[in-house]
Design an enzyme around this catalytic site. Structure first.
Site, PDB file in Angstrom:
ATOM      1  N   VAL A 109     -26.520 -32.859   1.780  1.00 38.09           N
ATOM      2  CA  VAL A 109     -26.098 -31.465   1.959  1.00 38.09           C
ATOM      3  C   VAL A 109     -26.610 -30.601   0.807  1.00 38.09           C
ATOM      4  O   VAL A 109     -27.179 -29.529   1.027  1.00 38.09           O
ATOM      5  CB  VAL A 109     -24.557 -31.370   2.067  1.00 38.09           C
ATOM      6  CG1 VAL A 109     -24.094 -29.908   2.023  1.00 38.09           C
ATOM      7  CG2 VAL A 109     -24.078 -32.026   3.355  1.00 38.09           C
TER       8      VAL A 109
ATOM      9  N   ASP B  93     -25.898 -33.490 -11.038  1.00 34.71           N
ATOM     10  CA  ASP B  93     -25.353 -34.646 -10.318  1.00 34.71           C
ATOM     11  C   ASP B  93     -25.066 -35.738 -11.347  1.00 34.71           C
ATOM     12  O   ASP B  93     -25.648 -35.747 -12.438  1.00 34.71           O
ATOM     13  CB  ASP B  93     -26.349 -35.153  -9.264  1.00 34.71           C
ATOM     14  CG  ASP B  93     -25.683 -36.039  -8.221  1.00 34.71           C
ATOM     15  OD1 ASP B  93     -25.417 -35.546  -7.111  1.00 34.71           O
ATOM     16  OD2 ASP B  93     -25.437 -37.223  -8.535  1.00 34.71           O
TER      17      ASP B  93
ATOM     18  N   ASP C  59     -31.068 -40.715 -12.137  1.00 36.12           N
ATOM     19  CA  ASP C  59     -32.368 -41.044 -11.552  1.00 36.12           C
ATOM     20  C   ASP C  59     -32.635 -40.245 -10.280  1.00 36.12           C
ATOM     21  O   ASP C  59     -33.721 -39.673 -10.111  1.00 36.12           O
ATOM     22  CB  ASP C  59     -32.454 -42.544 -11.255  1.00 36.12           C
ATOM     23  CG  ASP C  59     -32.583 -43.376 -12.519  1.00 36.12           C
ATOM     24  OD1 ASP C  59     -32.819 -42.783 -13.590  1.00 36.12           O
ATOM     25  OD2 ASP C  59     -32.441 -44.616 -12.442  1.00 36.12           O
TER      26      ASP C  59
ATOM     27  N   ARG D  94      -6.216 -39.816   4.137  1.00 35.12           N
ATOM     28  CA  ARG D  94      -6.757 -38.509   3.792  1.00 35.12           C
ATOM     29  C   ARG D  94      -6.214 -38.047   2.439  1.00 35.12           C
ATOM     30  O   ARG D  94      -6.925 -37.433   1.655  1.00 35.12           O
ATOM     31  CB  ARG D  94      -6.384 -37.499   4.887  1.00 35.12           C
ATOM     32  CG  ARG D  94      -7.059 -36.144   4.737  1.00 35.12           C
ATOM     33  CD  ARG D  94      -6.570 -35.177   5.796  1.00 35.12           C
ATOM     34  NE  ARG D  94      -7.314 -33.936   5.747  1.00 35.12           N
ATOM     35  CZ  ARG D  94      -6.950 -32.831   6.390  1.00 35.12           C
ATOM     36  NH1 ARG D  94      -5.860 -32.838   7.120  1.00 35.12           N
ATOM     37  NH2 ARG D  94      -7.657 -31.732   6.308  1.00 35.12           N
TER      38      ARG D  94
ATOM     39  N   ASN E 189     -15.817 -31.173   1.524  1.00 34.66           N
ATOM     40  CA  ASN E 189     -14.677 -31.278   2.433  1.00 34.66           C
ATOM     41  C   ASN E 189     -13.560 -32.134   1.846  1.00 34.66           C
ATOM     42  O   ASN E 189     -13.830 -33.059   1.078  1.00 34.66           O
ATOM     43  CB  ASN E 189     -15.128 -31.869   3.771  1.00 34.66           C
ATOM     44  CG  ASN E 189     -15.790 -30.832   4.643  1.00 34.66           C
ATOM     45  OD1 ASN E 189     -15.310 -29.711   4.753  1.00 34.66           O
ATOM     46  ND2 ASN E 189     -16.893 -31.196   5.272  1.00 34.66           N
TER      47      ASN E 189
ATOM     48  N   ASP F 169     -19.078 -23.625  11.899  1.00 37.47           N
ATOM     49  CA  ASP F 169     -18.352 -23.797  13.162  1.00 37.47           C
ATOM     50  C   ASP F 169     -18.616 -22.598  14.076  1.00 37.47           C
ATOM     51  O   ASP F 169     -18.812 -22.752  15.289  1.00 37.47           O
ATOM     52  CB  ASP F 169     -16.836 -23.895  12.918  1.00 37.47           C
ATOM     53  CG  ASP F 169     -16.471 -24.955  11.910  1.00 37.47           C
ATOM     54  OD1 ASP F 169     -15.733 -25.878  12.265  1.00 37.47           O
ATOM     55  OD2 ASP F 169     -16.909 -24.852  10.756  1.00 37.47           O
TER      56      ASP F 169
ATOM     57  N   ARG G 199     -22.012 -22.787  15.631  1.00 35.47           N
ATOM     58  CA  ARG G 199     -21.997 -23.699  16.785  1.00 35.47           C
ATOM     59  C   ARG G 199     -21.342 -23.034  17.989  1.00 35.47           C
ATOM     60  O   ARG G 199     -21.797 -23.190  19.126  1.00 35.47           O
ATOM     61  CB  ARG G 199     -21.239 -24.978  16.426  1.00 35.47           C
ATOM     62  CG  ARG G 199     -21.904 -25.858  15.386  1.00 35.47           C
ATOM     63  CD  ARG G 199     -21.125 -27.148  15.171  1.00 35.47           C
ATOM     64  NE  ARG G 199     -21.759 -28.016  14.185  1.00 35.47           N
ATOM     65  CZ  ARG G 199     -21.210 -28.401  13.045  1.00 35.47           C
ATOM     66  NH1 ARG G 199     -19.980 -27.995  12.733  1.00 35.47           N
ATOM     67  NH2 ARG G 199     -21.848 -29.182  12.205  1.00 35.47           N
TER      68      ARG G 199
ATOM     69  N   HIS H 138     -11.114 -25.427   8.580  1.00 32.49           N
ATOM     70  CA  HIS H 138     -12.364 -26.078   8.965  1.00 32.49           C
ATOM     71  C   HIS H 138     -11.981 -27.503   9.365  1.00 32.49           C
ATOM     72  O   HIS H 138     -12.043 -28.443   8.573  1.00 32.49           O
ATOM     73  CB  HIS H 138     -13.348 -26.096   7.800  1.00 32.49           C
ATOM     74  CG  HIS H 138     -14.590 -26.898   8.064  1.00 32.49           C
ATOM     75  ND1 HIS H 138     -15.437 -26.639   9.111  1.00 32.49           N
ATOM     76  CD2 HIS H 138     -15.113 -27.971   7.411  1.00 32.49           C
ATOM     77  CE1 HIS H 138     -16.430 -27.520   9.096  1.00 32.49           C
ATOM     78  NE2 HIS H 138     -16.254 -28.342   8.073  1.00 32.49           N
TER      79      HIS H 138
ATOM     80  N   THR I 102     -24.611 -34.760   8.235  1.00 33.16           N
ATOM     81  CA  THR I 102     -25.104 -33.436   8.610  1.00 33.16           C
ATOM     82  C   THR I 102     -25.820 -32.846   7.403  1.00 33.16           C
ATOM     83  O   THR I 102     -25.443 -33.110   6.258  1.00 33.16           O
ATOM     84  CB  THR I 102     -23.950 -32.496   9.020  1.00 33.16           C
ATOM     85  OG1 THR I 102     -23.064 -32.337   7.909  1.00 33.16           O
ATOM     86  CG2 THR I 102     -23.189 -33.062  10.203  1.00 33.16           C
TER      87      THR I 102
END
Length: 350
Positions: free
Chosen positions: A48, A69, A73, A123, A155, A183, A186, A210, A265
């Site tokens: 992403v 990040d 590497d 979750r 998320n 969303d 779409r 979302h 995605t």
């Protein structure tokens, strides 16, 4: 090009409609000084994050791009891969580091980093791991770029946008979640497909969480300026509510379908976030359904919660929330969606 004095005035006495059409969010900060040199930082160089970075580069949205990040590497490899494309891209300085110093002076910080859910993991446990991660990400971003806008993509985006707001200490207009912007894209695609028109001619929003409790605003859908449901009623064209619900379910299931087929995605969210970045950095004042502090809107007065509402975006982040007319059913579903997010959020103890 200067805006004329009558640009927002209509009717007798030059009534200014801006204040009526948009409701300002609370505790907004004032716009910072104009800065022609634009810097964007992307935190997280997974699929992403790199789709977003690549789209920002090809659309010439930044003079400087910083990548951060924890995996050194991979980070250096992604930076070199982008730098090697310099002959085919607009001139942009690209840097990468595991140290957040590289983000200093950013206009926009886009956070895609987040823990992935393990098989069988709850979750809540996933959220707690993401909270721990955000405690190492957000404070240094706020420290090095105190005037930046934070755009959260990880998320569950609504809860993590709230977390980022709390950890940063930024005014709420400068902390935004990508929310239901994708969303809604779409949603527009599916409606356009049913009507055989271009999706750009469809005005339609998904709001709320979302996730599974999102709300499709059927009452405000228009195609080429024609309100769809009222048009069908005037023409006495029968439509079934089950058909509408099926389209909404396709929107919710869209990401899962892509993940099942390719594993993740990337491209659609890349374009979605780049569109938000463009409209923020270039002060386009366009309206997007993004995750904002929703307290005080549409009867959501029972807690501080971020969820997606149609918001006007510009150089100062969220400029206001559109006063879209909701039916009683839609407004109740939106409040229920807010309660769903709050229930999860309350378990974190942030």
């Amino acid at each position: 090009m200067h805006q004329s004095s009558s640009a927002s005035s209509l009717g007798p006495g030059g009534l200014d409609l801006t204040q009526a059409f948009f409701k300002p969010i609370k505790s907004s900060s004032q716009p910072g000084p104009s800065n022609r040199h634009t810097k964007v930082s992307v935190i997280g160089v997974g699929n992403v994050g790199m789709a977003i970075a690549q789209t920002i580069l090809t659309q010439d949205l930044a003079d400087e791009l910083a990548l951060v990040d924890a995996k050194s590497d991979k980070l250096q490899g992604e930076m070199l891969d982008l730098q090697h494309a310099a002959a085919f891209l607009p001139r942009t300085k690209i840097q990468a580091s595991v140290d957040y110093n590289v983000t200093a002076g950013s206009d926009l910080c886009i956070v895609t980093a987040g823990a992935r859910q393990n098989p069988g993991e709850s979750r809540l446990n996933l959220l707690e791991r993401n909270l721990a991660m955000y405690k190492t990400i957000i404070p240094p971003l706020a420290k090095h770029s105190p005037d930046a806008i934070l755009l959260i993509v990880s998320n569950p985006v609504d809860v993590l946008t709230y977390v980022a707001w709390k950890l940063s200490g930024f005014p709420s207009n400068r902390v935004i979640g990508s929310g239901t912007n994708l969303d809604s894209s779409r949603f527009r695609f599916l409606i356009a497909d049913h009507l055989d028109v271009n999706a750009q001619d469809v005005q339609a929003y998904i709001v709320g969480e979302h996730g599974d409790s999102s709300v499709a605003l059927w009452s405000s859908i228009s195609v080429g300026g024609v309100p769809v449901l009222s048009f069908l009623e005037r023409q006495q064209i029968v439509y079934e509510k089950e058909t509408l619900e099926k389209i909404h379910k396709e929107v919710i299931d869209g990401a899962y379908q892509v993940i099942n087929l390719k594993g993740y995605t990337s491209w659609a969210i890349g374009y979605s976030v780049a569109s938000l970045a463009r409209d923020i950095l270039r002060n386009q004042r366009r309206i997007h359904p993004v995750s904002v502090l929703a307290k005080g809107f549409y009867g959501i007065d029972f807690g501080e919660v971020f969820l997606s509402l149609p918001a006007q975006l510009g150089r100062n982040g969220v400029l206001g929330v559109t006063n879209v007319h909701l039916t009683d059913e839609e407004a109740q579903k939106l409040r229920d969606s807010a309660k769903t997010i709050l229930e999860v959020q309350s378990q974190l103890g942030v």
